[in-house]
Structures are given as C-alpha cells and as structure tokens.
Design a protein around this motif. Structure first.
Motif, PDB file in Angstrom:
ATOM      1  N   GLU A 374       2.837  11.130  33.784  1.00 46.54           N
ATOM      2  CA  GLU A 374       3.274  12.436  33.326  1.00 46.54           C
ATOM      3  C   GLU A 374       4.788  12.444  33.166  1.00 46.54           C
ATOM      4  N   ARG A 375       5.236  12.860  32.006  1.00 45.92           N
ATOM      5  CA  ARG A 375       6.666  12.922  31.740  1.00 45.92           C
ATOM      6  C   ARG A 375       7.018  14.333  31.292  1.00 45.92           C
ATOM      7  N   ARG A 382       2.573  18.271  19.009  1.00 38.64           N
ATOM      8  CA  ARG A 382       1.246  17.725  18.734  1.00 38.64           C
ATOM      9  C   ARG A 382       0.144  18.664  19.221  1.00 38.64           C
ATOM     10  N   CYS A 383       0.362  19.335  20.347  1.00 36.26           N
ATOM     11  CA  CYS A 383      -0.669  20.246  20.873  1.00 36.26           C
ATOM     12  C   CYS A 383      -0.835  21.444  19.939  1.00 36.26           C
ATOM     13  N   VAL A 384       0.270  21.884  19.354  1.00 40.34           N
ATOM     14  CA  VAL A 384       0.210  23.027  18.436  1.00 40.34           C
ATOM     15  C   VAL A 384      -0.590  22.627  17.192  1.00 40.34           C
ATOM     16  N   ALA A 385      -0.326  21.412  16.701  1.00 43.76           N
ATOM     17  CA  ALA A 385      -1.022  20.947  15.506  1.00 43.76           C
ATOM     18  C   ALA A 385      -2.500  20.700  15.792  1.00 43.76           C
ATOM     19  N   CYS A 427      -1.402  14.895  23.876  1.00 46.11           N
ATOM     20  CA  CYS A 427      -0.095  15.035  24.543  1.00 46.11           C
ATOM     21  C   CYS A 427       0.489  13.688  24.960  1.00 46.11           C
ATOM     22  N   PRO A 428       1.654  13.311  24.415  1.00 47.48           N
ATOM     23  CA  PRO A 428       2.241  12.024  24.798  1.00 47.48           C
ATOM     24  C   PRO A 428       2.863  12.064  26.189  1.00 47.48           C
TER      25      PRO A 428
ATOM     26  N   SER B  14      -5.343  10.122  23.925  1.00 40.14           N
ATOM     27  CA  SER B  14      -4.797   9.297  22.846  1.00 40.14           C
ATOM     28  C   SER B  14      -3.818   8.296  23.441  1.00 40.14           C
ATOM     29  N   GLY B  15      -3.482   7.289  22.665  1.00 41.92           N
ATOM     30  CA  GLY B  15      -2.567   6.271  23.173  1.00 41.92           C
ATOM     31  C   GLY B  15      -1.104   6.667  23.132  1.00 41.92           C
ATOM     32  N   ALA B  16      -0.799   7.848  22.555  1.00 43.32           N
ATOM     33  CA  ALA B  16       0.605   8.235  22.382  1.00 43.32           C
ATOM     34  C   ALA B  16       1.285   8.490  23.724  1.00 43.32           C
TER      35      ALA B  16
END
Lengths: 450, 334
Positions: A374-375, A382-385, A427-428, B14-16
């Motif tokens: 977790e960062r 991305r979550c909005v899209a 979520c990245p 996802s991998g991101a």
C-alpha cells in the motif's frame, strides 16, 4: 476473440460506463455439469437469501425427506428452505456460514436413500398470483449471487408497468461458468421459463443478455430467440461487450434499455425486471416437477483445485466435500473464495456449507498478483475511470479519512456503490477502496437514522 | 490445512503499481535524456545526477525528520529530480540544481504531506524558484553541439533561445527575414533539438516518442497534452494571422512539449476526471499563449501549469460526473 454474431442478436443501447478488463479464466467452460454423490451430511443454514431468516420446522432426531420444507417464516422478503437429502436431523444449532457469521442451521445426516417427499407435485398455476405463490414455495432466490427472493422480485407494485424482462446471462465474474453451462445444457428450460413468465406477466420484451465472449451460448440462445413467432417476436438476444461488471443489475438495465435506476429505487421503477438465467430455467423445471430448490450448479475452480469442473451439489454441502468431488486440492490452498474473485467471500476454513446463492467455489494456491504494497494515493484517477456507477472512490475515501460527514458522503454517491471492486482492482497504490466504500455506506446509514 | 488468508473482495488486482508507473515515466524520459547528452554533452548527466541525488536525499531527510516511513522506493523523487534537471540549462552551477531540488521536494512536496498531497507540481515549482532566484544562470543557454569543441560546456558560446527571437516576431517581425539573418534556426533543427534551451525541452522528436510510449502504456491519457498543445496551436495560428510556420515554431520552441506531455499530466496536480483534464489542458494552453504573446516573459509553460495546478480542485469540484442515477432524482425533486 472476434466472433461473428448471428443476425438476430441485438447490440447494447448504451455502453457500460467504466468497468475493467479482467482475465476471464473460464477454465471450466467445456466441463459438462455433473452431479456429485450426495455427502454424508448437509448443513442447511436458515438464511440463504437477502431478508428475514427462516424458523426451523424440524427438530433434532426427526427424519426428513428430500424436498421437505424445513424452514419458513411469515416475513415477506424471505424464501422457504427445503431439505436437500433424506435422513435424520442431527442438530438444529448455529453453524459458521459463508462470510463468517454464525447462523441457525439444520444438520441432516444423509441416509443415502434420497427419498423424496411424496407430497411433491407440480404446482397448479392459473393466475399471476398463483405463479408468485408457486415461486415462493419453490424456495427460489436469485441464483446469480445476491440471493434476493425471486417471488418478491416478481411481485411488482400495482402502479408500475414492467415492459422489459432482462434475463441475465452475462456472467462477468472471472472463473464462473454456471450460467454458461445452463445456456448450453438446459436451453429449453430457459425457453419454457421465459414463456411461462410472458404468459403470466405479459412482458412485452424479453432480452437475454450475454457477454460476447460466449459464442457457443450466443449461438444456442439466438436460436431460442427465434422460437416465439406466435407471440409477436418478444424474445431477443443481446450480446454485451465482455467487461466486468457488465452483469451488475443497474449497469445491465442501462446497457440493455438505456434507463438509469435512481439511488434507492428498484429496477421496477424504470419498468424493468432482471432475472438470472439459472433462475428462469429453474422456474421452468419447478413448474413441471414441483421439486423445490435443493441443489444447484456451482463452478469449482482455481489453481489449487485438481480437476476444475461444474458440478451439481445438494444445498448445504460443505466446501470440503465439493473440493473432494473435484479431485481434491492440487496444492496447499492459500485462499478459498465462495463466489467470484471480484465480489466473493474468503473462507476461514473449508467446513462451511454452500447455499442457494453461491455460484462458485474457488481455491488459489498462490497469491496471484493480489497483495500490493500500500502506497500513497497519487490521484491517478484510475478508480474514477473504472467506476461503473460514475463515482469518484478517491474522493469518497479521502472524505472518509478527513471528515466523515454522512450528508456529504451521501452527496458523493457512497450509497450507489455496489462493491463491484473495480476501483480496488485498478488502484496502483493498493488502497482498500472497497472497504472504504463499505465504511462510507455504514456512516451514511447511521447518519440517516439520526 | 494451513491457515487460510481471509481478506475482503476483490481477490484479484491489476498489475499496476505506483513504482511501475514512475518507472514508465522514467523510461519515457530516456529518449529526451539521450538527445540532451547528444546536444549538450556529458555535463547533462552530471546535472541530472545532482538533481536526482538531491531529490532523493531531501526526501529521505524530510521523512526522517517528520518520522514518516521512507518512500524512496516509489521512485517519485527520481521522476521529480529528472524532470527538474530537464528544465535547467546545461551550464547551471551544480549547487543551484541541488537547491532547486531540495526546494521542490522539501517545500512543495513533503511539507504538504508527501506524495499525492502537493497542490503544485514540485519540478515546475522548483524551476520557477530557481528562475526568480538566479535568473541569470537560468537563462544562459549553451549553443547546441558546442561541447564537441569545448568539453567544459559552462564556458562555451551561449545562444539565445528561438523563443526569445520569436517573441520579436509577434511584435511585428518577419520569420523569413529572421531565418535568413540566422536569428532563428530552421524548423528541422527545432524538431530535432539543435537549438539552445533547457536540457530536456529541446528535442521535440524525443519528447514525442516518450509521449506516445506513455499513452500506449496507458500511463497518461492523451487529453491533457492534446488539449494543451492544440489550444496553443489555435491561438498562435490566429495571432500569426494564419501563418503555419509561425505556429510550428511556437509549438516546437520552449518547454511546451516537455510541459504538456510530462509536467501537466502529473497525476497529483491535474484533475482525475476526463472533462476536468480537458479544461485543465485548454487552460494551460490559453495561459501559455497569453504569456508568450502579451507579457514580457518569453516563456509561459511553467506558470500556466502552476496556475492550472492551483485551479485543479475547483475544476474537479465543478466537473465531476454525478453518481449513477443522481440527475434523474434531482429532476423529480424539482
């Protein structure tokens, strides 16, 4: 995979908003449903649906027959529960169920005779009222996963006109193939179920919605869509783009009809009804045989399962028995999920019984790209899209952290969230966005009570 | 059976990752770095190394002092360092580069809460701080390829940027005349980067390659770069009375491409929604063009991005989509 669709297949009216492309992993597509040997014991929880729990109608020591009603209630939003095997009631006591709750359950020791209740007979259905009554008696709940009692769904308010019935065969969750197998193996049950529904509810239009990654199902269903000429061409097939969460009720109503169900309203409010394809096929079988919902098809798959397959199991069979029927564990499971990987529940152990609304049992051997460090949120959007409900999870999570005000969270649309998990998937930063949304919903609910 | 892992759904991701995204940005900056070394010589690498090193060190120290977990691993400080270096001339004294880096990380980023919390782009603000503090050093540009003759680039012939010359044009000059007089380089030199300017901004080709890479990897959406550059193009076309050459010179000069592709698209300081991104990009373009055409400053990219950064929360607030089904309910209530 680009497939040429038959000509009578409709195109979606609106595209799914957001959504994610997730590996389908439908390894069991070609696995024909097989029945498993009923287990020596079934545990049947008295809550297998959204709504009021049932009261057990049997006592320990009593002998019950398969299909005998063992739980019911006077509450409206509820569905009766039936014994899935014949045998002796061993206990009526709370047991751990999927999701970790302790729920009053009836444990039946299977006597191996599978003796059906002699009173089982096809229901007499002459009116819409009879139909709804019969559906209630069958114990049917939405088989797609949510488990909403089917009779309550069909009991539309008097002042609304339902013009479209959507038969949901999208099956957008990865791994699961039960609806797909239903389309292929029991297509005539689907047809006769749809005809029965048209007969009693006079739906002007029935749309079978399926994702376009299931060409075989589309082929079969498109021939079904052609069988109703004498009724004025009411049944249609629609191929939806394969994208998660295409099969979510509100999203599906929008893709099929272009209508949006407002927050807190039901599909009926926009003139639609949505039923899972398995539920429709079950109604047809029930009208013919009168046998209540005591078994269901589930997909047992995942990297820790030796022989991933689709199997038909008595309700109340434990996860352990199901895995054993699929060749046992191929590897030490790291995680076991009931339902799909996007919305399913992780199990604490495999002794838990599966119920009416559970459509899959998945066991994974490795962490499979799941745990991310977790960062900090980098506001990548991305979550909005990805949100199919046009929410901005990033702002809801931020609001929750800094100033959890119920009115403002509601204004941000927290209550519209259906917890499909698309935001957390993309979520990245590895943020637990689904948990944030659940917490936000709790806060709004608490705020509304005041 | 061993203990099972129990977590909330979703059970697949996802991998991101943040680090992966930052790595993609660094890869996208690589062509421009190579071009800069080719054009301005090996001192380019020294400036970049000092900026990156100073950014990492400042981040580490700031987080230690604030007793926060160290986040050097997310590579965001490396991106800030490299972007700041790209905004500096090759001859910048190294201590100034270090000061700019420290200001970017400590003042702009960490003091506001670290990654994701800053409201303006750290690299842009670092550049602006240096520009107003050391305007002489920040606007002394080495001539392209001059290092080949004299490796000690700091002492080589300096040159005006094409933008400075261009700003004379829109006040009544003439491109053809300036071109023959050698005051501005030919368009091909503008495109390949054989012009004076900051390290990373000169080679349009390299920047475009990086931009295409980021869009293809879906790291950035094309909305902001397209809206930004498109707006500048339209305004310059009007200002140049339909002169396409003038417009192209404007697009290829200064920090426009570097800013539009790499700085304006910074997630943290640009809107999260698509409509917001469009407005943000157009706003950047308008401000850049206005500064270039009407102010005494030759360049406006940094200021335009910083101003739009500040407006981002407002843009988001007004353009965010209504949650599913909300509009209908409002109509009913009315």
């Amino acid at each position: 995979m680009k497939v040429k669709l038959p000509e009578n297949v409709l195109k979606p009216v609106a595209a799914l908003r957001g959504g994610i492309k997730v590996s389908h992993n439908k390894f069991t597509s070609e696995s024909e449903t097989r029945r498993i040997e009923p287990p020596p014991q079934v545990v049947i929880p008295m809550v297998q649906h959204i709504g009021a729990p049932c009261t057990p109608l049997v006592k320990a020591g009593e002998r019950v027959l398969a299909g005998q009603k063992i739980g019911d209630t006077d509450a409206y939003i509820s569905a009766p529960i039936h014994a899935s095997v014949s045998g002796k009631v061993k206990a009526v006591a709370p047991a751990v169920t999927v999701g970790g709750r302790h729920i009053l359950s009836v444990t039946i020791e299977n006597d191996g005779l599978m003796e059906y209740d002699p009173s089982i007979a096809p229901p007499k259905v002459e009116s819409q009222k009879d139909f709804i009554k019969a559906v209630r008696a069958s114990g049917l709940v939405g088989l797609g996963g949510a488990g909403f009692p089917a009779h309550a769904k069909l009991n539309f308010p008097k002042d609304v006109k339902i013009d479209t019935l959507i038969v949901n065969a999208a099956e957008c969750e990865p791994y699961i193939t039960t609806d797909y197998r239903e389309c292929i193996e029991n297509s005539w049950d689907i047809v006769s179920g749809i005809h029965a529904l048209i007969e009693f509810f006079d739906f002007k239009r029935v749309v079978i919605a399926v994702e376009d990654n299931k060409p075989e199902a589309i082929k079969i269903l498109s021939s079904i869509a052609d069988t109703d000429n004498e009724r004025g061409d009411r049944i249609h097939l629609m191929a939806l783009k394969s994208k998660y969460p295409q099969g979510a009720e509100k999203a599906m109503i929008r893709t099929v009809t272009g209508r949006k169900v407002p927050p807190g309203k039901l599909p009926a409010d926009v003139g639609c009804a949505v039923m899972n394809v398995g539920s429709v096929a079950f109604i047809a079988r029930y009208l013919k045989s009168g046998r209540p919902l005591i078994s269901r098809t589930i997909t047992c798959s995942g990297s820790a399962i030796a022989q991933p397959s689709n199997i038909r199991v008595p309700i109340g069979t434990s996860a352990k028995e199901i895995v054993a029927a699929c060749g046992g564990y191929a590897a030490e499971p790291y995680k076991i999920i009931v339902g799909g990987p996007m919305m399913g529940f992780a199990l604490y152990d495999d002794e838990v019984p599966l119920t009416k609304q559970n459509n899959a049992l998945l066991a994974f051997a490795s962490k499979e790209k799941e745990i991310k460090k977790e960062r900090a949120c980098i506001r990548c959007g991305r979550c909005v899209a990805a949100c199919p409900m046009s929410l901005a999870p990033v702002f809801i999570a931020d609001k929750l952290k800094k100033d959890p005000d119920p009115a403002e969270l509601n204004e941000l649309g927290a209550m519209v969230c259906m917890e499909c998990g698309s935001c957390a998937y993309v979520c990245p930063a590895g943020k637990p966005l689904v948990q944030s949304m659940r917490r936000a919903k709790d806060i709004v609910r608490e705020g509304m009570k005041k | 059976m061993k203990k099972l892992t129990v977590t909330s759904s979703p059970h697949v991701k996802s991998g991101a990752t943040v680090t992966g995204i930052m790595l993609d940005v660094l890869i996208a900056l690589l062509p421009a770095l190579i071009a800069a070394v080719h054009i301005f010589g090996p001192r380019t690498l020294l400036v970049c190394a000092v900026c990156i090193g100073a950014c990492l060190l400042s981040e580490y120290i700031a987080e230690k002092i604030m007793r926060k977990p160290t986040t050097l691993g997310d590579l965001s400080a490396v991106v800030t360092g490299l972007l700041l270096a790209f905004n500096l001339p090759v001859g910048i004294p190294l201590w100034m580069a270090a000061v700019g880096s420290a200001a970017a990380i400590i003042v702009v980023k960490q003091m506001f809460g670290g990654l994701g919390q800053n409201f303006v782009n750290p690299a842009i603000t670092g550049r602006i701080i240096l520009l107003v503090s050391f305007s002489q050093a920040m606007t002394t540009f080495a001539a392209p390829r001059a290092w080949v003759e004299n490796v000690n680039a700091a002492d080589v012939v300096t040159t005006a940027t094409p933008l400075a010359a261009l700003s004379q044009i829109d006040r009544g000059g003439n491109i053809a005349a300036q071109l023959t007089a050698g005051e501005i380089p030919p368009l091909s030199d503008m495109f390949f980067g054989y012009i004076g300017g900051s390290l990373g901004e000169v080679c349009a080709l390299a920047l475009l390659i990086g931009g295409v890479f980021l869009i293809a990897r879906r790291v950035i959406s094309p909305i902001i770069p397209c809206a930004f550059v498109g707006t500048v193009a339209v305004i310059m076309l009007i200002a140049g009375k339909g002169d396409w050459t003038f417009m192209l010179y404007e697009l290829l000069s200064g920090g426009l491409l570097l800013g539009a592709i790499f700085m304006a698209t910074d997630y943290v300081t640009s809107p999260v929604n698509r409509l917001g991104k469009l407005i943000f990009g157009i706003g950047c373009g308008v401000i850049t063009a206005v500064i270039r055409l009407f102010s005494n400053l030759p360049e406006g990219v940094s200021y335009s991005i910083m101003i739009m950064n500040i407006l981002t929360p407002l843009i988001e607030k007004t353009t965010l989509a209504k949650p599913f089904g909300f509009v209908k309910e409002k109509k009913e209530a009315a």
